[in-house]
Write a protein that holds these residues in place. Structure first.
Motif, PDB file in Angstrom:
ATOM      1  N   VAL A  21      43.459  53.187  46.095  1.00  0.00           N
ATOM      2  CA  VAL A  21      42.889  53.312  47.446  1.00  0.00           C
ATOM      3  C   VAL A  21      41.919  52.152  47.700  1.00  0.00           C
ATOM      4  CG1 VAL A  21      41.210  54.664  48.819  1.00  0.00           C
ATOM      5  CG2 VAL A  21      43.140  55.816  47.722  1.00  0.00           C
ATOM      6  N   PHE A  22      40.999  51.935  46.763  1.00  0.00           N
ATOM      7  CA  PHE A  22      40.004  50.872  46.958  1.00  0.00           C
ATOM      8  C   PHE A  22      40.659  49.491  46.939  1.00  0.00           C
ATOM      9  CE2 PHE A  22      36.945  54.047  44.867  1.00  0.00           C
ATOM     10  CZ  PHE A  22      36.489  54.504  46.089  1.00  0.00           C
ATOM     11  N   ALA A  23      41.608  49.301  46.027  1.00  0.00           N
ATOM     12  CA  ALA A  23      42.239  47.982  45.900  1.00  0.00           C
ATOM     13  C   ALA A  23      43.029  47.621  47.159  1.00  0.00           C
ATOM     14  CB  ALA A  23      43.138  47.945  44.669  1.00  0.00           C
ATOM     15  N   THR A  24      43.660  48.599  47.800  1.00  0.00           N
ATOM     16  CA  THR A  24      44.447  48.291  48.996  1.00  0.00           C
ATOM     17  C   THR A  24      43.582  48.251  50.255  1.00  0.00           C
ATOM     18  OG1 THR A  24      45.079  50.630  49.114  1.00  0.00           O
ATOM     19  CG2 THR A  24      46.684  49.133  48.163  1.00  0.00           C
ATOM     20  N   ARG A  25      42.457  48.962  50.246  1.00  0.00           N
ATOM     21  CA  ARG A  25      41.619  48.982  51.449  1.00  0.00           C
ATOM     22  C   ARG A  25      40.672  47.796  51.530  1.00  0.00           C
ATOM     23  NH1 ARG A  25      38.502  54.342  52.618  1.00  0.00           N
ATOM     24  NH2 ARG A  25      40.620  55.055  52.350  1.00  0.00           N
ATOM     25  N   TYR A  26      40.171  47.361  50.392  1.00  0.00           N
ATOM     26  CA  TYR A  26      39.107  46.366  50.414  1.00  0.00           C
ATOM     27  C   TYR A  26      39.592  44.924  50.265  1.00  0.00           C
ATOM     28  CZ  TYR A  26      36.180  50.514  50.184  1.00  0.00           C
ATOM     29  OH  TYR A  26      35.590  51.713  50.447  1.00  0.00           O
ATOM     30  N   LEU A  27      40.868  44.698  50.570  1.00  0.00           N
ATOM     31  CA  LEU A  27      41.375  43.323  50.574  1.00  0.00           C
ATOM     32  C   LEU A  27      40.661  42.498  51.636  1.00  0.00           C
ATOM     33  CD1 LEU A  27      45.154  44.116  50.120  1.00  0.00           C
ATOM     34  CD2 LEU A  27      43.685  42.898  48.504  1.00  0.00           C
ATOM     35  N   ASP A  28      40.073  43.184  52.624  1.00  0.00           N
ATOM     36  CA  ASP A  28      39.344  42.453  53.667  1.00  0.00           C
ATOM     37  C   ASP A  28      38.064  41.792  53.141  1.00  0.00           C
ATOM     38  OD1 ASP A  28      37.789  44.701  53.395  1.00  0.00           O
ATOM     39  OD2 ASP A  28      37.745  45.214  55.537  1.00  0.00           O
ATOM     40  N   LEU A  29      37.734  42.072  51.880  1.00  0.00           N
ATOM     41  CA  LEU A  29      36.626  41.337  51.252  1.00  0.00           C
ATOM     42  C   LEU A  29      36.909  39.838  51.286  1.00  0.00           C
ATOM     43  CD1 LEU A  29      35.787  43.359  47.999  1.00  0.00           C
ATOM     44  CD2 LEU A  29      34.188  42.806  49.830  1.00  0.00           C
ATOM     45  N   PHE A  30      38.209  39.501  51.240  1.00  0.00           N
ATOM     46  CA  PHE A  30      38.615  38.091  51.229  1.00  0.00           C
ATOM     47  C   PHE A  30      38.778  37.511  52.632  1.00  0.00           C
ATOM     48  CE2 PHE A  30      40.355  40.007  47.314  1.00  0.00           C
ATOM     49  CZ  PHE A  30      39.683  39.226  46.380  1.00  0.00           C
ATOM     50  N   THR A  31      38.835  38.386  53.650  1.00  0.00           N
ATOM     51  CA  THR A  31      39.110  37.857  54.986  1.00  0.00           C
ATOM     52  C   THR A  31      37.956  38.003  55.976  1.00  0.00           C
ATOM     53  OG1 THR A  31      40.121  39.939  55.695  1.00  0.00           O
ATOM     54  CG2 THR A  31      41.596  38.283  54.758  1.00  0.00           C
ATOM     55  N   HIS A  32      37.112  39.052  55.792  1.00  0.00           N
ATOM     56  CA  HIS A  32      36.013  39.272  56.733  1.00  0.00           C
ATOM     57  C   HIS A  32      34.708  39.516  55.981  1.00  0.00           C
ATOM     58  CE1 HIS A  32      39.419  40.722  59.256  1.00  0.00           C
ATOM     59  NE2 HIS A  32      38.720  40.118  60.201  1.00  0.00           N
TER      60      HIS A  32
END
Lengths: 209, 10
Positions: free
Chosen positions: A43-54
């Motif tokens: 859940v965390f790995a798929t949700r927090y990919l935005d760490l790299f974009t925003h």
């Protein structure tokens, strides 16, 4: 940020911490479902990919990093360090029954057909049911240690508080995310039976059986 | 391009 959201996040943080501390202090992960923990890490790995974009805020970034590290840390403790104490005979929930429908739903019902958006949707749907292997394990063994009950209570309370946060945000900002709200309600409802037992038994000092 | 919705929740 409002009070419901803040207490919700802190409750989530507290749940993860008491689980890690329980495993660390007792040198045992007995009674904990490794399958639920793997689902939460997913859940965390798929949700927090935005760490790299925003970049949203320091708070947001730090919390995401904490959730990611702690969930993978829990998996390491369960499957490597304290592997011998992992109760795998009772942790038998078939996770494909959750993963496959969740993957299909996220491909159909999403805000936008885009990789990051679908992964975010997948994580929201998966989170709503990720606790099922743990609840299944508690029902199968017929009991849970008090500390496991506190963990489950804090984890359930978090999404319940998010619902109050969404109601507040709807009235103050006009913010409304149908996917998150429906999944959040499903997630909270799954804990209701447990909440009832927690209040009537665990808080009165009895074991959850 | 329309403004992307930034997800600020965890």
């Amino acid at each position: 940020m409002n009070i419901f959201r803040l207490i919700g996040d802190l409750s989530h943080l507290f749940a993860i911490l008491i689980l890690l501390l329980k495993i660390w202090k007792t040198r045992s992960c007995a009674g904990i479902s490794g399958r639920s923990q793997i689902l939460f890490a997913l859940v965390f790995a798929t949700r927090y990919l935005d760490l790299f974009t925003h970049f949203i805020s320091l708070y947001n970034t730090l919390m995401k990093i904490f959730y990611l590290c702690s969930s993978f840390g829990t998996i390491y403790l369960m499957y490597v360090k304290f592997k011998a104490t992992y109760d795998r005979n009772h942790d038998t929930f078939r996770v494909e029954f959750l993963l496959i429908p969740v993957a299909i739903l996220s491909l159909i019902f999403n805000h936008e057909f885009d990789v990051l958006e679908i992964l975010w949707t997948f994580s929201i749907y998966l989170e709503s049911v990720a606790i099922l292997p743990q609840l299944f394990m508690v029902s199968k063994t017929g009991e849970a240690e008090s500390i496991t009950s506190h963990y489950l209570f804090a984890l359930g309370a978090y999404r319940g508080l998010y619902i109050l946060n969404w109601i507040y945000r709807y009235y103050t900002e006009g913010f409304f995310d149908l996917i998150a709200v429906i999944a959040g309600i499903v997630q909270t409802v799954l804990y209701c039976d447990f909440f009832y037992l927690y209040i009537t038994k665990v808080l009165k000092g009895k074991r959850l059986t | 391009d329309e403004a992307e919705e930034v997800k600020d929740e965890l």
